[in-house]
Design an enzyme around this catalytic site. Structure first.
Site, PDB file in Angstrom:
ATOM      1  N   MET A  68       0.820  -1.212   0.000  1.00 48.79           N
ATOM      2  CA  MET A  68       0.000   0.000   0.000  1.00 48.79           C
ATOM      3  C   MET A  68       0.854   1.262   0.000  1.00 48.79           C
ATOM      4  SD  MET A  68      -3.054   1.023  -0.046  1.00 48.79           S
ATOM      5  CE  MET A  68      -3.634   2.710  -0.061  1.00 48.79           C
ATOM      6  N   GLU A  69       1.905   1.259   0.800  1.00 51.50           N
ATOM      7  CA  GLU A  69       2.706   2.462   0.985  1.00 51.50           C
ATOM      8  C   GLU A  69       3.591   2.787  -0.218  1.00 51.50           C
ATOM      9  OE1 GLU A  69       2.652   4.718   3.328  1.00 51.50           O
ATOM     10  OE2 GLU A  69       1.343   3.746   4.777  1.00 51.50           O
ATOM     11  N   SER A  70       4.234   1.777  -0.803  1.00 52.63           N
ATOM     12  CA  SER A  70       5.237   2.048  -1.843  1.00 52.63           C
ATOM     13  C   SER A  70       5.154   1.124  -3.042  1.00 52.63           C
ATOM     14  CB  SER A  70       6.635   1.932  -1.247  1.00 52.63           C
ATOM     15  OG  SER A  70       6.909   0.568  -0.925  1.00 52.63           O
TER      16      SER A  70
END
Length: 168
Positions: A68-70
């Protein structure tokens, strides 16, 4: 929201994770891990497995947050300045002893430690933990769960979807 039904999940490894054990044992060579071959979700398995064991956080949860983040890009930088695989803000990274937020090992270890701290703070409640990871613990504490911005609500849905895919 009413999504809290079974979000206070166990943070110990699930039996489903054991089928990934051979891939998780693969070793990485020194150097830039972003150049390693293989699907992004498996490229950092050795580090993720170590972090999961050290901090008692499921590998699937760590992978879901990274996805999700990267999207597994160790060089990712957000508009807000968060860096690396788990998108650590510079102040958070510094507080966790990270010297290079773009180093996959430092980033994953610190991000997992931060997840562990949040899981402990919120009694294992996954929604509160993920909301605090995304929006910040101070914001979550001030809102007392009464309000989450749309971006954070959408974040919860997506991370939990990835989480179920990585453990299922």
């Amino acid at each position: 929201e009413s999504q809290k039904t079974d979000t206070a999940v166990s943070i110990l490894p699930l039996p489903a994770e054991t089928k990934d054990a051979p891939a998780a044992r693969q070793t990485t060579s020194p150097g830039d891990l972003s150049l390693l071959p293989g699907p992004p979700a498996t490229r950092f398995n050795a580090i993720i497995k170590t972090a999961a064991t050290r901090y008692g956080v499921q590998e699937g949860l760590i992978k879901a947050v990274i996805k999700m983040e990267s999207d597994f890009n160790p060089k990712a930088v957000s508009r807000a300045g968060a860096r690396g695989l788990m998108q650590l803000m510079p102040s958070t990274a510094a507080g966790l002893g990270v010297k290079d937020a773009f180093d996959p090992e430092q980033n994953i270890m610190a991000g997992t430690r931060f997840l562990r701290d949040l899981l402990d703070k919120y009694g294992g409640d996954l929604d509160s933990t993920l909301a605090a990871y995304n929006w910040g613990p101070g914001n979550v504490d001030r809102s007392r769960g009464a309000f989450l911005p749309r971006e954070t609500r959408e974040y919860l849905v997506k991370v939990k979807k990835y989480y179920s895919q990585f453990v299922g």
